[in-house]
Write a protein that holds these residues in place. Structure first.
Motif, PDB file in Angstrom:
ATOM      1  N   ARG A  55      -0.727   4.960  -4.323  1.00  0.00           N
ATOM      2  CA  ARG A  55      -0.847   4.090  -5.503  1.00  0.00           C
ATOM      3  C   ARG A  55      -2.249   3.505  -5.676  1.00  0.00           C
ATOM      4  O   ARG A  55      -2.457   2.670  -6.556  1.00  0.00           O
ATOM      5  N   MET A  57      -4.941   4.348  -7.026  1.00  0.00           N
ATOM      6  CA  MET A  57      -5.607   4.466  -8.320  1.00  0.00           C
ATOM      7  C   MET A  57      -5.003   3.557  -9.384  1.00  0.00           C
ATOM      8  O   MET A  57      -5.567   3.413 -10.469  1.00  0.00           O
ATOM      9  N   SER A  58      -3.890   2.904  -9.064  1.00  0.00           N
ATOM     10  CA  SER A  58      -3.289   1.979 -10.030  1.00  0.00           C
ATOM     11  C   SER A  58      -3.969   0.604 -10.000  1.00  0.00           C
ATOM     12  O   SER A  58      -3.747  -0.212 -10.885  1.00  0.00           O
ATOM     13  N   ASP A  59      -4.786   0.353  -8.995  1.00  0.00           N
ATOM     14  CA  ASP A  59      -5.567  -0.888  -8.904  1.00  0.00           C
ATOM     15  C   ASP A  59      -6.980  -0.574  -9.381  1.00  0.00           C
ATOM     16  O   ASP A  59      -7.675   0.264  -8.794  1.00  0.00           O
ATOM     17  N   ALA A  60      -7.411  -1.236 -10.453  1.00  0.00           N
ATOM     18  CA  ALA A  60      -8.694  -0.913 -11.074  1.00  0.00           C
ATOM     19  C   ALA A  60      -9.875  -1.047 -10.109  1.00  0.00           C
ATOM     20  O   ALA A  60     -10.776  -0.194 -10.103  1.00  0.00           O
ATOM     21  N   THR A  61      -9.866  -2.074  -9.286  1.00  0.00           N
ATOM     22  CA  THR A  61     -10.974  -2.270  -8.351  1.00  0.00           C
ATOM     23  C   THR A  61     -10.998  -1.157  -7.311  1.00  0.00           C
ATOM     24  O   THR A  61     -12.054  -0.556  -7.042  1.00  0.00           O
ATOM     25  N   ALA A  63      -9.583   1.774  -7.532  1.00  0.00           N
ATOM     26  CA  ALA A  63      -9.834   3.047  -8.211  1.00  0.00           C
ATOM     27  C   ALA A  63     -11.331   3.241  -8.431  1.00  0.00           C
ATOM     28  O   ALA A  63     -11.866   4.349  -8.221  1.00  0.00           O
ATOM     29  N   GLY A  64     -12.026   2.203  -8.822  1.00  0.00           N
ATOM     30  CA  GLY A  64     -13.474   2.289  -9.019  1.00  0.00           C
ATOM     31  C   GLY A  64     -14.203   2.622  -7.732  1.00  0.00           C
ATOM     32  O   GLY A  64     -15.142   3.435  -7.733  1.00  0.00           O
ATOM     33  N   ARG A  65     -13.761   2.015  -6.641  1.00  0.00           N
ATOM     34  CA  ARG A  65     -14.377   2.304  -5.336  1.00  0.00           C
ATOM     35  C   ARG A  65     -14.140   3.758  -4.938  1.00  0.00           C
ATOM     36  O   ARG A  65     -15.049   4.438  -4.462  1.00  0.00           O
ATOM     37  N   GLU A  67     -13.492   6.326  -6.921  1.00  0.00           N
ATOM     38  CA  GLU A  67     -14.276   7.206  -7.791  1.00  0.00           C
ATOM     39  C   GLU A  67     -15.749   7.207  -7.407  1.00  0.00           C
ATOM     40  O   GLU A  67     -16.390   8.268  -7.407  1.00  0.00           O
ATOM     41  N   ASP A  68     -16.297   6.047  -7.056  1.00  0.00           N
ATOM     42  CA  ASP A  68     -17.695   5.983  -6.625  1.00  0.00           C
ATOM     43  C   ASP A  68     -17.925   6.801  -5.363  1.00  0.00           C
ATOM     44  O   ASP A  68     -18.923   7.534  -5.255  1.00  0.00           O
TER      45      ASP A  68
END
Length: 117
Positions: A55, A57-61, A63-65, A67-68
């Motif tokens: 799950r 990727m369901s947390d925006a913070t 998910a951003g980490r 993806e980075d």
């Protein structure tokens, strides 16, 4: 190689050249940087349960980490391949073919044996 992937690889090379970083982008240094970035990706998941990791990727913070770090891993991999003249997509396709031979589908083995009898 995919035009999009090739374009990104060229963009990375131009980015490094414009900053005079090419001198540091040796295969050894790029392999080390790739390892560090992969470890940073692992670190995000280190203490998560399997359910939490599914799950993430369901947390925006988070998910951003993720993806980075994925971007960092891919960037260093593309730069590593560029430094050594490796076509990453061709290498992947060849590896998949070898693995398909090494690890056949279990049901296919039985089906092939029965069809030969």
């Amino acid at each position: 190689m995919s035009e999009d992937l090739h374009a990104l690889q060229k963009r990375l090379a131009e980015f490094a050249a414009a900053r005079d970083w090419k001198q540091y982008h040796t295969p050894k240094n790029l392999a080390a940087a790739l390892s560090v970035e992969a470890a940073e990706l692992v670190e995000i998941f280190q203490w998560l349960t399997p359910e939490e990791s599914a799950r993430v990727m369901s947390d925006a913070t988070a998910a951003g980490r993720v993806e980075d770090e994925v971007a960092d891993v891919l960037a260093y991999l593309l730069q590593f391949c560029d430094a050594l003249g490796i076509d990453v997509l061709q290498a992947l396709a060849a590896k998949i073919e070898r693995n398909e031979t090494r690890f056949p589908v279990k049901g296919a083995e039985r089906a092939n044996r029965h069809s030969m009898e």
